[in-house]
Design a protein around this motif. Structure first.
Motif, short mmCIF file in Angstrom:
data_model
loop_
_atom_site.label_atom_id
_atom_site.label_comp_id
_atom_site.label_asym_id
_atom_site.label_seq_id
_atom_site.Cartn_x
_atom_site.Cartn_y
_atom_site.Cartn_z
N LEU A 92 -16.30 24.55 54.13
CA LEU A 92 -17.24 25.53 53.48
C LEU A 92 -18.39 24.83 54.34
CD1 LEU A 92 -16.97 25.59 49.43
CD2 LEU A 92 -16.29 27.16 51.50
N VAL A 93 -19.35 23.60 54.80
CA VAL A 93 -19.65 23.61 55.92
C VAL A 93 -19.77 23.94 57.28
CG1 VAL A 93 -21.67 21.23 56.65
CG2 VAL A 93 -20.69 21.84 54.16
N GLU A 94 -18.97 23.76 57.21
CA GLU A 94 -18.03 24.44 58.75
C GLU A 94 -18.43 26.18 59.30
OE1 GLU A 94 -15.14 20.51 60.91
OE2 GLU A 94 -14.18 22.60 59.40
N LEU A 95 -17.54 26.00 57.76
CA LEU A 95 -18.00 27.99 57.89
C LEU A 95 -19.10 27.99 57.66
CD1 LEU A 95 -14.87 28.38 55.34
CD2 LEU A 95 -14.97 29.43 57.60
N TYR A 96 -19.87 27.75 56.91
CA TYR A 96 -21.95 28.67 56.82
C TYR A 96 -22.22 27.77 57.55
CZ TYR A 96 -26.27 28.53 53.85
OH TYR A 96 -26.40 29.13 53.30
N GLU A 132 -34.25 12.63 51.92
CA GLU A 132 -33.53 12.77 53.29
C GLU A 132 -31.59 12.95 53.91
OE1 GLU A 132 -34.83 10.15 56.87
OE2 GLU A 132 -35.64 12.18 55.52
N CYS A 133 -31.19 13.87 54.42
CA CYS A 133 -30.15 14.24 54.47
C CYS A 133 -29.46 13.38 55.75
CB CYS A 133 -30.14 15.69 54.59
SG CYS A 133 -31.36 17.12 53.24
N LYS A 134 -28.49 13.07 55.75
CA LYS A 134 -27.38 12.42 56.10
C LYS A 134 -25.80 12.98 56.26
CE LYS A 134 -29.68 9.47 58.27
NZ LYS A 134 -30.75 9.26 59.73
N TRP A 135 -25.16 13.27 57.31
CA TRP A 135 -24.16 14.45 56.97
C TRP A 135 -23.38 12.74 57.31
CZ3 TRP A 135 -21.53 17.56 54.78
CH2 TRP A 135 -19.80 17.98 55.89
N LYS A 136 -23.33 11.99 57.40
CA LYS A 136 -22.33 10.70 57.14
C LYS A 136 -21.49 10.35 55.97
CE LYS A 136 -25.11 8.87 61.11
NZ LYS A 136 -26.11 7.52 61.81
N ASP A 137 -20.15 9.50 56.09
CA ASP A 137 -19.82 8.49 55.00
C ASP A 137 -20.53 7.74 54.73
OD1 ASP A 137 -18.09 10.54 53.96
OD2 ASP A 137 -16.97 10.56 55.95
N LYS A 138 -19.71 7.00 53.99
CA LYS A 138 -20.11 6.39 53.57
C LYS A 138 -21.58 4.94 53.92
CE LYS A 138 -15.89 4.27 53.80
NZ LYS A 138 -14.18 3.39 54.76
N SER A 167 -19.86 18.34 65.15
CA SER A 167 -20.22 17.18 63.52
C SER A 167 -21.45 16.98 64.31
CB SER A 167 -19.73 16.69 63.35
OG SER A 167 -19.63 15.44 65.03
N GLU A 168 -22.46 16.75 65.43
CA GLU A 168 -23.39 16.79 65.34
C GLU A 168 -24.36 17.54 65.31
OE1 GLU A 168 -23.67 16.53 69.44
OE2 GLU A 168 -21.84 14.77 69.75
N TYR A 169 -24.10 19.09 65.41
CA TYR A 169 -24.42 20.40 64.66
C TYR A 169 -24.80 19.92 62.83
CZ TYR A 169 -25.10 25.42 63.71
OH TYR A 169 -24.83 26.64 63.88
N GLY A 174 -25.64 18.28 60.61
CA GLY A 174 -26.31 17.69 60.03
C GLY A 174 -27.65 18.60 59.82
N GLU A 175 -28.36 19.51 60.41
CA GLU A 175 -29.12 20.13 60.18
C GLU A 175 -28.70 21.47 59.22
OE1 GLU A 175 -31.60 24.21 63.25
OE2 GLU A 175 -30.35 22.53 63.69
N VAL A 176 -26.98 21.82 59.85
CA VAL A 176 -26.57 22.89 58.35
C VAL A 176 -26.28 21.73 57.01
CG1 VAL A 176 -25.22 24.14 57.71
CG2 VAL A 176 -25.46 23.96 59.95
N PHE A 177 -26.58 20.38 56.68
CA PHE A 177 -26.17 19.41 55.65
C PHE A 177 -27.86 19.50 55.04
CE2 PHE A 177 -25.88 15.68 54.04
CZ PHE A 177 -24.75 16.16 51.97
N GLU A 178 -29.02 20.16 55.76
CA GLU A 178 -30.09 19.85 54.90
C GLU A 178 -30.71 21.19 54.65
OE1 GLU A 178 -34.27 19.66 57.43
OE2 GLU A 178 -33.39 18.94 58.65
#
Length: 449
Positions: free
Chosen positions: A181-185, A383-389, A329-331, A333-337
């Motif tokens: 869903l994040v990729e689609l968005y 703060e937002c981090k598009w990362k696991d763990k 995936s580099e892109y 992070g901005e979307v996740f924010e």
């Protein structure tokens, strides 16, 4: 016309309330192209006696006359005259919908005065509903909605239709995972026109779309821009500059090689049509010199970053979706924010009661999301981090170092931290007496509609 319609429950209810009012209504519906204005109104009026007309560049009266006859064949006895046609329709039609109303204005600037007269003398005591739709936000605002407009005071309602929330994507893709869903968005934003085109797993669909000779992707931005600007070349350069991370005025100027004073009207026009937004730090006023420019939606960002720069390879058939996927995936992070900010408004506002939300930056330091409760003197830093763990303690330490630089009620404010991540290796609930919320994809999933 086949109507692709999902979501918009709130907006549809408002349209249906207008249709059921029992009196004359003049409703103005506007927003950027592809946002779903036409689909919304056609869905609301699908069981009503209506005339739908899409305005074009010329001969609109004759074309509107033909649309009236198609809906009510008996109107052949009426002459093709705006007043005469509405004089007939007020007793026959439930609704008249004029789409892209700005095209009528472009053809004849006095049409707004004419419609004022039609409303005042012909329609105001009837029960007909007149819907004026427009994609040129600036023209609809200035020519229809502002106090200087002849139609000011005649409208009974207006709605600026915006992109749907990330949290409504389940309605379009019920089987997709959260990461999908994040990729689609990241591709379609919340723009229904693009969302309904994706009829397969995203990367499979994108591969087919890139290889298709009939793909809308190659020409979509040019299509959008030709309706807004006579000479789109400079506007396109500005959008390309911003897509490449040139967010400051000087950076954009250097990229497109024009004088600083020449940029202002272009940026103003791009902001008016919602292709660009100007953002200032939450602690600054709107005229601050610290303002930065960003593209107005993720589809524009996707197109300039992944399609525009590779058009030649796409045309030759040697480009594939895998190339995009490698750097995607580099892109994100901005979307996740952006998604995190929506989550805060949707899920945390009632408890934290903030009345202002935005970003903050100063001298190289930046905080993704900052919200203030001005009455309660409370500051929420996220703060937002598009990362696991993710280790929440480490992020809280970094966040704590930056918050001391934020000038806002420093002596009295209470601080709360929010940390967003795909997943956490360690969550915390408190840091140096500050409450900490840790929000991962599982938490966000629970908030999905």
């Amino acid at each position: 016309m086949v109507i692709q319609f999902k979501n918009r429950k709130k907006e549809l209810k408002e349209m249906q309330d207008v249709l059921g009012s029992g009196k004359f209504e003049l409703m103005v519906l506007y927003g950027r192209r592809r946002i779903g204005k036409t689909e919304l109104v056609l869905k609301a009026t699908e069981k009503k006696k209506r005339v739908y007309y899409l305005a074009v560049g010329e001969n609109n009266l004759e074309r509107f006359y033909s649309a009236c006859i198609a809906a009510f064949p008996e109107m052949t006895v009426i002459k093709p005259d705006w007043e005469a046609l509405f004089g007939f329709l007020k007793n026959k039609a439930d609704a008249v919908i004029i789409d892209e109303f700005q095209n009528l204005i472009k053809e004849n600037s006095s049409i707004v005065n004419l419609f004022q007269s039609i409303v005042d003398l012909t329609l105001k005591n009837s029960k007909i509903k007149l819907f004026l739709l427009g994609s040129s936000v600036s023209m609809i605002t200035s020519m229809v909605l502002e106090e200087s407009s002849p139609l000011y005071g005649r409208r009974t309602g207006s709605m600026c239709l915006k992109a749907i929330s990330f949290f409504d994507l389940r309605l379009f893709f019920p089987g997709a995972s959260m990461e999908e869903l994040v990729e689609l968005y990241s591709f379609a934003d919340g723009i229904p026109f693009y969302l309904v085109k994706i009829d397969d797993e995203f990367w499979h669909w994108l591969e087919k779309e890139l290889k298709s000779g009939k793909s809308f992707l190659k020409d979509e931005v040019d299509f959008l821009m030709k309706y807004e600007f006579e000479d789109a070349s400079t506007y396109k350069l500005i959008l390309e500059a911003i897509a490449n991370g040139k967010t400051k005025l000087n950076e954009i100027k250097d990229f497109i090689k024009v004088k600083r004073t020449d940029l202002t009207p272009y940026l103003k026009n791009l902001i008016e049509v919602k292709m660009v937004e100007r953002i200032v730090p939450i602690t600054e006023n709107e005229k601050s010199r610290k303002g930065r420019y960003y593209l107005g939606d993720f589809f524009l960002k996707f197109w300039f970053r992944h399609v525009y720069r590779n058009l030649s390879s796409i045309e030759e058939g040697i480009f594939n979706a895998g190339i995009i996927k490698k750097e995607y995936s580099e892109y994100l992070g901005e979307v996740f924010e952006h998604i995190a900010r929506q989550y805060m408004v949707k899920e945390m506002h009632s408890a934290l009661k903030f009345n202002k939300i935005g970003k903050w930056w100063h001298k190289g330091a930046e905080i993704d999301i900052v919200a203030f409760d001005e009455a309660g003197k409370k500051a929420i830093f996220a703060e937002c981090k598009w990362k696991d763990k993710v280790n929440a303690m480490e992020l809280a330490k970094q966040l704590n170092e930056k918050t001391s630089m934020v000038e806002w009620d420093n002596e009295e404010r209470k601080e709360i931290f929010v940390i967003f991540a795909k997943s956490f290796s360690k969550k915390i609930t408190e840091f140096e007496s500050k409450k900490v919320f840790c929000i991962d994809l599982k938490s966000i999933k629970k908030a999905m509609n």
